[in-house]
Design an enzyme around this catalytic site. Sequence first.
Site, PDB file in Angstrom:
ATOM      1  N   LYS A   1      24.438 -63.498 -38.246  1.00 38.38           N
ATOM      2  CA  LYS A   1      23.355 -64.181 -37.542  1.00 38.38           C
ATOM      3  C   LYS A   1      23.029 -65.497 -38.242  1.00 38.38           C
ATOM      4  O   LYS A   1      23.256 -65.626 -39.438  1.00 38.38           O
ATOM      5  CB  LYS A   1      22.091 -63.302 -37.552  1.00 38.38           C
ATOM      6  CG  LYS A   1      22.167 -62.081 -36.659  1.00 38.38           C
ATOM      7  CD  LYS A   1      20.879 -61.285 -36.719  1.00 38.38           C
ATOM      8  CE  LYS A   1      20.944 -60.060 -35.813  1.00 38.38           C
ATOM      9  NZ  LYS A   1      21.001 -60.380 -34.382  1.00 38.38           N
TER      10      LYS A   1
ATOM     11  N   ARG B   1      24.236 -50.318 -30.217  1.00 37.07           N
ATOM     12  CA  ARG B   1      24.896 -49.410 -29.268  1.00 37.07           C
ATOM     13  C   ARG B   1      25.992 -48.607 -29.949  1.00 37.07           C
ATOM     14  O   ARG B   1      26.293 -47.488 -29.531  1.00 37.07           O
ATOM     15  CB  ARG B   1      25.437 -50.229 -28.084  1.00 37.07           C
ATOM     16  CG  ARG B   1      26.448 -51.267 -28.455  1.00 37.07           C
ATOM     17  CD  ARG B   1      26.613 -52.341 -27.400  1.00 37.07           C
ATOM     18  NE  ARG B   1      25.563 -53.361 -27.455  1.00 37.07           N
ATOM     19  CZ  ARG B   1      25.481 -54.396 -26.630  1.00 37.07           C
ATOM     20  NH1 ARG B   1      26.371 -54.569 -25.672  1.00 37.07           N
ATOM     21  NH2 ARG B   1      24.514 -55.277 -26.755  1.00 37.07           N
TER      22      ARG B   1
HETATM   23  N1  BES Z   1      18.952 -56.205 -33.350  1.00 36.66           N
HETATM   24  C1  BES Z   1      19.567 -57.145 -32.481  1.00 36.66           C
HETATM   25  C2  BES Z   1      18.704 -57.482 -31.259  1.00 36.66           C
HETATM   26  C3  BES Z   1      17.515 -58.348 -31.539  1.00 36.66           C
HETATM   27  C4  BES Z   1      17.659 -59.676 -31.861  1.00 36.66           C
HETATM   28  C5  BES Z   1      16.252 -57.809 -31.421  1.00 36.66           C
HETATM   29  C6  BES Z   1      16.533 -60.455 -32.077  1.00 36.66           C
HETATM   30  C7  BES Z   1      15.132 -58.591 -31.634  1.00 36.66           C
HETATM   31  C8  BES Z   1      15.282 -59.911 -31.957  1.00 36.66           C
HETATM   32  C9  BES Z   1      20.882 -56.601 -31.969  1.00 36.66           C
HETATM   33  O1  BES Z   1      21.593 -55.820 -32.862  1.00 36.66           O
HETATM   34  C10 BES Z   1      21.744 -57.759 -31.648  1.00 36.66           C
HETATM   35  O2  BES Z   1      22.073 -58.487 -32.542  1.00 36.66           O
HETATM   36  N2  BES Z   1      22.055 -57.926 -30.371  1.00 36.66           N
HETATM   37  C11 BES Z   1      22.828 -59.012 -29.933  1.00 36.66           C
HETATM   38  C12 BES Z   1      23.818 -58.487 -28.920  1.00 36.66           C
HETATM   39  C13 BES Z   1      24.857 -59.500 -28.530  1.00 36.66           C
HETATM   40  C14 BES Z   1      25.779 -59.782 -29.686  1.00 36.66           C
HETATM   41  C15 BES Z   1      25.626 -58.936 -27.354  1.00 36.66           C
HETATM   42  C16 BES Z   1      21.902 -60.047 -29.300  1.00 36.66           C
HETATM   43  O3  BES Z   1      20.947 -59.659 -28.610  1.00 36.66           O
HETATM   44  O4  BES Z   1      22.114 -61.230 -29.539  1.00 36.66           O
HETATM   45 MN    MN Z   2      22.797 -56.967 -34.143  1.00 33.64          MN
END
Ligand code: BES
Ligand code: MN
Length: 493
Positions: A278, A352
Amino acid sequence: MNFSLQQNATELSAGSSVILPLAKAAEGHDDLITPCLKAADELLNGAITHAIASGDLSGKFKSSQLFLNAGSGPDRILVIGTGVADQLTGRKYHQLVQSAWSQISSNPGPSVLNQLTTIQTKNLDLNSKVRLTVEAIVQACYRFDQFKTTPKDVPPSTDMILLADTSSQVQLDQSVATAQAMDLCRDLGNLPGNICTPSYLAEQGHKLAAGSDKVTTQVLEEAEMETLGMHSLLSVGRGSAEPSKLIVINYQGGEKGAQPHVLVGKGITFDSGGISIKPGAAMDEMKYDMCGAASVMGTMQAVIKMDLKVNLVVIVASAENMPSSTASKPGDIFTTMSGKTVEVLNTDAEGRLVLCDALTYAERFKPKTVVDVATLTGACIIALGHHTSAVLSNDDAFATSLMSAGKQAFDHAWQLPMGEEYQAQLDSNFADLGNIGGRAAGTITAACFLSRFAESFTWAHLDIAGTAWTSGAKKGSTGRCVPLLVQHIVNQA
Ligand code: BES
Ligand code: MN
Ligand code: ZN
């Protein structure tokens, strides 16, 4: 804080505080002086009516005056405007309670007689007012300062007495249990990732079982998960020095053999994204990626406290998502416990990957219903913002029942569609499915992924990415969606 009910307002003990509502009258009429206000006004030699006449106090929403009383009766009388009572919503009532409390909280005395429960409004029944009062005050008293060398302020301990008849006693007890469960959820969420690890969550799981002979906790270690074939869950923690855990907490409050309700929580104790790392901004907030786990564990605590006649299994899928030379890489393929293979196209779509194996594991309990709770997608924040959690389900009636539990609990959720047409976005060239579905409808395709592992039971998914914590100056865990989940289980019991 100790909460109790009192049937009538005649006795106001000395040394205490009283909170009195002042309702705004319809246009052109004087604000409503109730018998209680009149009695208080007499005690204060007309100070209340004087304040109203001079314009220092009115029935306007949150207009207020704190009157100190040197004579007999309570030491402090807080009068607060409610606005036009029929315009009060649950949200506004919650604000009103916190506004009133903030004005006496520095020195409430040994007891507070809170009469805000007497506000007559078409939108809120007595039980709702009791619930909101308890939750608002417990929330206002919440502190998380265990890492400050000098804590800022200590919340007062006082007896909070709500004016309500005894028909609300069950609601009061359930509200206190829910509010305490929210505190547990908030604590687990706010703890930093270097303390709240999968092992720490496992310890908390054991703690929940310690106080009750109806509860057993079992923690599956990596070796056992390996044997079970949970390679998807295990793939997420591969880059971390912290061992992954599957925490199973079993509450048997219902009839022996009755099918349990199952709650599954996403317990990523830190989500760096892994190799699909990230960006740095606000990455600290990914310590909150275990808020699904925190909310199902909080719910378990409340259900134990309430001694509900229901069988409940809580499963927490916990890992730390880190990049390293042992971490999984984009393109890696893993076999899930179900036998289906997954191509990891993005290591940041890890929630997931842990949940799918936990859902397969849930099958062995022959569940009546399964709800998984997860901070799963940033896309959910784009869709619903920070006010409403998302519900997706393989059963519309079940989704509706969760939404109404949320409504009852003032912890709102809204259903997103999950038609089969979305499933194709998960097609993979090399495995049974990919772990991402592209930019469009990210919350829906994430739920579609999970649905492939929930085919044998009634299932719903709650995405709490937007509701589990607040960012900015008031950064902190909210305790959501504990109220919705507790109400859901109460409704099943
Ligand atoms: N934990 C995150 C989702 C998230 C991000 C929740 C910011 C709250 C604030 C999750 O694991 C994630 O990173 N999801 C990705 C999925 C994508 C790579 C398909 C997302 O939402 O960007
Ligand atoms: Mn994630
Ligand atoms: Zn995550």
